[in-house]
Design a protein around this motif. Structure first.
Motif, PDB file in Angstrom:
ATOM      1  N   ILE A 238       0.840  -1.198   0.000  1.00  0.00           N
ATOM      2  CA  ILE A 238       0.000   0.000   0.000  1.00  0.00           C
ATOM      3  C   ILE A 238       0.879   1.253   0.000  1.00  0.00           C
ATOM      4  O   ILE A 238       0.517   2.286  -0.541  1.00  0.00           O
ATOM      5  N   ALA A 239       2.066   1.109   0.578  1.00  0.00           N
ATOM      6  CA  ALA A 239       3.007   2.230   0.637  1.00  0.00           C
ATOM      7  C   ALA A 239       4.417   1.693   0.792  1.00  0.00           C
ATOM      8  O   ALA A 239       4.609   0.535   1.169  1.00  0.00           O
ATOM      9  N   THR A 240       5.413   2.536   0.495  1.00  0.00           N
ATOM     10  CA  THR A 240       6.800   2.152   0.765  1.00  0.00           C
ATOM     11  C   THR A 240       7.439   3.263   1.587  1.00  0.00           C
ATOM     12  O   THR A 240       6.946   4.396   1.614  1.00  0.00           O
ATOM     13  N   LEU A 241       8.524   2.932   2.282  1.00  0.00           N
ATOM     14  CA  LEU A 241       9.283   3.950   2.995  1.00  0.00           C
ATOM     15  C   LEU A 241      10.713   3.472   3.172  1.00  0.00           C
ATOM     16  O   LEU A 241      10.988   2.271   3.080  1.00  0.00           O
ATOM     17  N   ASP A 242      11.606   4.422   3.406  1.00  0.00           N
ATOM     18  CA  ASP A 242      12.996   4.068   3.659  1.00  0.00           C
ATOM     19  C   ASP A 242      13.154   3.700   5.125  1.00  0.00           C
ATOM     20  O   ASP A 242      12.604   4.356   6.003  1.00  0.00           O
ATOM     21  N   VAL A 347       1.795   3.779  -2.790  1.00  0.00           N
ATOM     22  CA  VAL A 347       1.893   3.124  -4.092  1.00  0.00           C
ATOM     23  C   VAL A 347       0.580   2.487  -4.538  1.00  0.00           C
ATOM     24  O   VAL A 347       0.440   2.111  -5.693  1.00  0.00           O
ATOM     25  N   ASP A 348      -0.402   2.374  -3.624  1.00  0.00           N
ATOM     26  CA  ASP A 348      -1.672   1.785  -4.023  1.00  0.00           C
ATOM     27  C   ASP A 348      -2.452   2.782  -4.876  1.00  0.00           C
ATOM     28  O   ASP A 348      -2.656   3.922  -4.478  1.00  0.00           O
ATOM     29  N   PRO A 349      -2.928   2.361  -6.063  1.00  0.00           N
ATOM     30  CA  PRO A 349      -3.602   3.296  -6.982  1.00  0.00           C
ATOM     31  C   PRO A 349      -4.860   3.924  -6.380  1.00  0.00           C
ATOM     32  O   PRO A 349      -5.122   5.099  -6.609  1.00  0.00           O
ATOM     33  N   ASP A 350      -5.625   3.155  -5.568  1.00  0.00           N
ATOM     34  CA  ASP A 350      -6.835   3.716  -4.975  1.00  0.00           C
ATOM     35  C   ASP A 350      -6.505   4.808  -3.972  1.00  0.00           C
ATOM     36  O   ASP A 350      -7.186   5.823  -3.904  1.00  0.00           O
TER      37      ASP A 350
ATOM     38  N   PRO B 132       9.821  -2.717  -6.071  1.00  0.00           N
ATOM     39  CA  PRO B 132      10.103  -1.330  -5.710  1.00  0.00           C
ATOM     40  C   PRO B 132      10.546  -1.212  -4.249  1.00  0.00           C
ATOM     41  O   PRO B 132      10.617  -0.110  -3.726  1.00  0.00           O
ATOM     42  N   TYR B 133      10.815  -2.323  -3.586  1.00  0.00           N
ATOM     43  CA  TYR B 133      11.287  -2.289  -2.200  1.00  0.00           C
ATOM     44  C   TYR B 133      12.142  -3.523  -1.946  1.00  0.00           C
ATOM     45  O   TYR B 133      12.090  -4.492  -2.695  1.00  0.00           O
ATOM     46  N   ASP B 134      12.958  -3.486  -0.894  1.00  0.00           N
ATOM     47  CA  ASP B 134      13.857  -4.598  -0.590  1.00  0.00           C
ATOM     48  C   ASP B 134      13.152  -5.707   0.179  1.00  0.00           C
ATOM     49  O   ASP B 134      13.531  -6.868   0.092  1.00  0.00           O
ATOM     50  N   SER B 135      12.152  -5.334   0.971  1.00  0.00           N
ATOM     51  CA  SER B 135      11.470  -6.338   1.773  1.00  0.00           C
ATOM     52  C   SER B 135      10.069  -5.837   2.114  1.00  0.00           C
ATOM     53  O   SER B 135       9.831  -4.623   2.117  1.00  0.00           O
ATOM     54  N   LEU B 136       9.155  -6.761   2.389  1.00  0.00           N
ATOM     55  CA  LEU B 136       7.773  -6.361   2.654  1.00  0.00           C
ATOM     56  C   LEU B 136       7.423  -6.536   4.117  1.00  0.00           C
ATOM     57  O   LEU B 136       7.657  -7.610   4.705  1.00  0.00           O
ATOM     58  N   ASN B 137       6.873  -5.480   4.704  1.00  0.00           N
ATOM     59  CA  ASN B 137       6.379  -5.544   6.075  1.00  0.00           C
ATOM     60  C   ASN B 137       4.907  -5.949   6.030  1.00  0.00           C
ATOM     61  O   ASN B 137       4.137  -5.376   5.257  1.00  0.00           O
ATOM     62  N   TYR B 138       4.533  -6.955   6.808  1.00  0.00           N
ATOM     63  CA  TYR B 138       3.138  -7.399   6.808  1.00  0.00           C
ATOM     64  C   TYR B 138       2.734  -7.899   8.176  1.00  0.00           C
ATOM     65  O   TYR B 138       3.606  -8.104   9.027  1.00  0.00           O
TER      66      TYR B 138
END
Lengths: 363, 138
Positions: A238-242, A347-350, B132-138
């Motif tokens: 749904i989103a990305t972050l550093d 990053v989620d289109p909605d 688009p990311y190195d790892s996924l948080n879930y």
């Protein structure tokens, strides 16, 4: 014959060229996955040789396996290798005779008791019987028959971490209904343990993911490690972050461990006060700045926020001083603190289309 | 006749065979080996699989993440197929076909791997992608 050496030279140059391009394109990133600790564990190590990275990763996987064996919450104690926690739980159920425990477990119990008290019981690892009644102390989940009377009596029994007395590496419980389940703590503990080990081994850059909980060391080469946050209802981020050096992130959600019964979803996060799974929230994500127990907090701190009613979520977050958090409620409304919103890349289109992300003001 | 004898003698003794190789032969051997190694590395690398693409007939039926454990039912021309996704892998669990080849394919675990049920026109393919990311948080 004279053409031979020239063609040979040409072929040799071509071969060297092909290999050089491939060698220069490969970054020193080692990535390994393993199913340990009852979940998927993912380790990335940057800047080490493959051989060294493999050794380090395997050591971490082994540590996780030992921890898993030690803390398994429901393996029967008649098993050939019962877990230390299972033996302790059995002793609790049988009376008040103190049982010897390892100093590592004693420390964990002291730590979780402090956290539980601080959260006013919202984080409560002593409700193993409730978790079991809902069928979540199994490897796979299916609908259970909801025994309202049983749940009521389990809630009334009021098992708490403060019922446990720890002295001289022994422990007993004054309440036989205490059953320890460290599911909401162990992954975070393991993250801190792994990060400490890798740092002591002079690893400068790594990313450890245990069942979705992530902690970062250093960077991914020239840029920070980047993590995605799973959308609670879609197989995508749904989103990305550093995630900068030392930061940790954890999410509690209703979308991995749950069952549906009569059209309703019952997830594995139980409200200790009602005895029933939380149904008003889909996911809570917390982001923890660098500190000694960043991993533990990334695991523990999301639970009280998840369980608390909407109007009390900010207060639940302030218990552990959480400044960066996000809540997605059952209606898919998204609430984020300003501090976290500034770090997120949607990053989620909605979400990008609607922009109906509400900002949370902290008390 | 002499040529046949000569060739047979080459086969019998590797030492003499090597002595008889010309520079062109060496060139071919070296270059072919290099080419094979290179192709192996490029085309046969095991990429991380993140999703499974299910096709029914000639259309893409659905794409699922391999992160969420789930069972999917797909209704094909000869009946219902049951597909299991678990812990980064996918397989045909049940199929109405006679030979059960698709089920016997077992678990698909790497990007590029595929399983097909021809009679029911259902195919599974694992897709890896530049994340688009190195790892996924879930």
């Amino acid at each position: 014959m004279r053409k031979g050496p020239t063609t040979l030279l040409f072929a040799a140059i071509l071969a060297i060229g092909i290999f050089s391009i491939r060698a220069f394109n490969k970054e020193p990133l080692y990535h390994s996955q393993s199913y340990v600790f009852g979940t998927l564990v993912d380790i990335s190590i940057y800047g080490e040789t493959d051989e060294r990275a493999k050794l380090l990763a395997n050591h971490v996987f082994q540590d996780f396996q030992h921890l898993h064996d030690q803390l398994h919450a429901w393996k029967p104690i008649t098993d050939s290798h019962p877990s230390e926690l299972g033996i302790l739980n059995n002793a609790f159920a049988q009376g008040k005779q103190p049982v010897t425990i390892s100093s590592q477990l004693a420390n964990m119990l002291t730590d979780t008791t402090q956290l539980s008290v601080k959260s006013q019981g919202l984080f409560n690892p002593a409700i193993g019987h409730l978790i079991s009644t809902w069928g979540f102390q199994r490897d796979e989940f299916s609908a259970v028959n909801i025994d309202a009377e049983k749940i009521k009596s389990l809630v009334k029994a009021n098992p708490r971490m403060t019922d446990i007395v720890i002295q001289n590496n022994t422990a007993y419980s004054s309440n036989p209904d205490v059953k320890l389940d460290l599911g909401g703590y162990a992954k975070g503990y393991a993250l801190d343990m792994a990060a400490d080990y890798l740092r002591k081994q002079q690893v400068k850059n790594a990313l450890i993911n245990i069942g979705g909980n992530i902690i970062a060391i250093g960077q991914h080469g020239a840029k920070p490690w980047r993590v995605g946050i799973q959308h609670p209802r879609k197989p995508a981020a749904i989103a990305t972050l550093d995630l900068n050096d030392g930061w940790a992130i954890g999410t509690s959600g209703d979308y991995q461990r749950y069952f549906t019964l009569n059209g309703k979803r019952y997830c594995h996060i139980i409200d200790p006060n009602t005895g029933y799974p939380v149904q008003h929230t889909q996911a809570v994500t917390v982001l923890i700045p660098p500190q000694t127990n960043a991993g533990v907090l990334s695991d523990v701190a999301s639970k009280p926020i998840f369980i608390a009613a909407a109007e009390n979520k900010s207060k639940a977050a302030s218990i552990f001083g959480i400044q960066y958090f996000m809540v997605i409620d059952q209606q898919s409304n998204i609430f984020v603190t300003k501090a976290l919103a500034q770090k997120l890349n949607w990053v989620d289109p909605d979400v990008k289309k609607d922009s109906h992300v509400k900002l949370i003001t902290l008390p | 006749m002499l040529k046949k004898i000569a060739m047979l003698s080459l086969l019998r003794s590797p030492k003499t065979a090597i002595q008889h190789l010309l520079i062109g032969d060496w060139l071919t051997i070296i270059f072919s080996t290099i080419l094979v190694i290179y192709l192996f590395q490029t085309l046969w690398s095991h990429q991380q699989a993140t999703k499974v693409q299910i096709r029914l007939g000639d259309k893409v039926y659905a794409t699922y993440s391999l992160n969420l454990q789930q069972t999917i039912h797909v209704h094909g021309p000869i009946g219902d197929a049951e597909i299991h996704i678990a812990q980064g892998k996918v397989r045909f669990a049940k199929s109405p076909c006679h030979n059960q080849y698709c089920v016997h394919q077992g678990w698909l675990t790497h990007a590029g791997q595929a399983a097909i049920c021809l009679p029911n026109q259902i195919s599974l393919e694992l897709i890896g992608e530049e994340k688009p990311y190195d790892s996924l948080n879930y």
